[in-house]
Enzyme design. Sequence first.
Site: not given
Length: 340
Positions: A172, A185
């Site tokens: 990501s 995350y």
Amino acid sequence: MQQKTKTSLLLGGAAVGALLALRSYSRRKKEFSFTDRTVLITGGSRGLGLVLARMFAEQGANIAICSRTQHQLDAAKAELESGGATVLAFNCDVSDRGQVQAMIGEIKDRLGPVEVLINNAGIIAAGPLEEMRVEDFEEAMKVHYWASLYTMLEVLPDMKARGEGRIVNIASIGGKVSVPHLVPYSGSKFALVGMSEGFRSELLKDGIYVTTINPGLMRTGSARNAFLKGQNEKEYTAFALMDANPMISLAADNAARKIMDACRYGKAEVTLGLNAKFISTLHGLFPGTTADLMGLVNMFLPGPGGIGSEAVRGYESETELTQSPLNAPNQKAARENNEM
């Protein structure tokens, strides 16, 4: 002096030409056909994973997908098989090494060794740091870091024996720039990026190309299944509307095609989306400044409170805005990509 300048320019041009020729040759040499290959996609029952499964199936690959949600798994398998694909579907918790070993062993018995591995399984908990528990950090690491390690370790012996293989780790932009309200995350994605890059450098000698993908926002419909904490309705509204905005998010099909291309040619790393590329470049040049800018962004995000450290799904946090035309692109993507 003019002669020296001319000679330098000619040498420079020749060097650039040689570099481009070498790159073109290397690209052709590494091209990897997916026809009749065994492809495993973790988190392949919905969202980006399902979009990738469709595309690999169109290329003639034999598909294995896994998920922890049985009804989505059943629906994805039925859809892929209706298009003529050979599909195995596993209810598997990839953060459990024993389950991973059993799954990959069965894939090998029924389809042959995994030749392409896509580590796509993911989890998002969004909310202010005050509402995050240690368990949120542990779960993110289990799903993004440890699960990816388990699958890679399991497929590597056969890839090494063949002298070829492809591994794609879906990280990501949050694994390059830590994003407020997504700290567990981001932290786990940073770990995945580091591991993925290290695996690539050590496996090139074996003909195995490990690719790290850093997507920005994508319109996959996955916001519905994110976990929200604190002022969950405000968190979900901000998250969903950013995802739905075509000016700052990438269509799932476009993202999947770029990932397929990166896998086919064994690229080292791909960052998806202009905004993601910009913020990643800015962070590389000015990491402290970028972190402070994220601090300013955080000032505009919802504070703690609401449901506190309890976690609820996005679809449990709908508001008038998330059910309005502003969120229509997300709603459409959710229907198309088995996120409902």
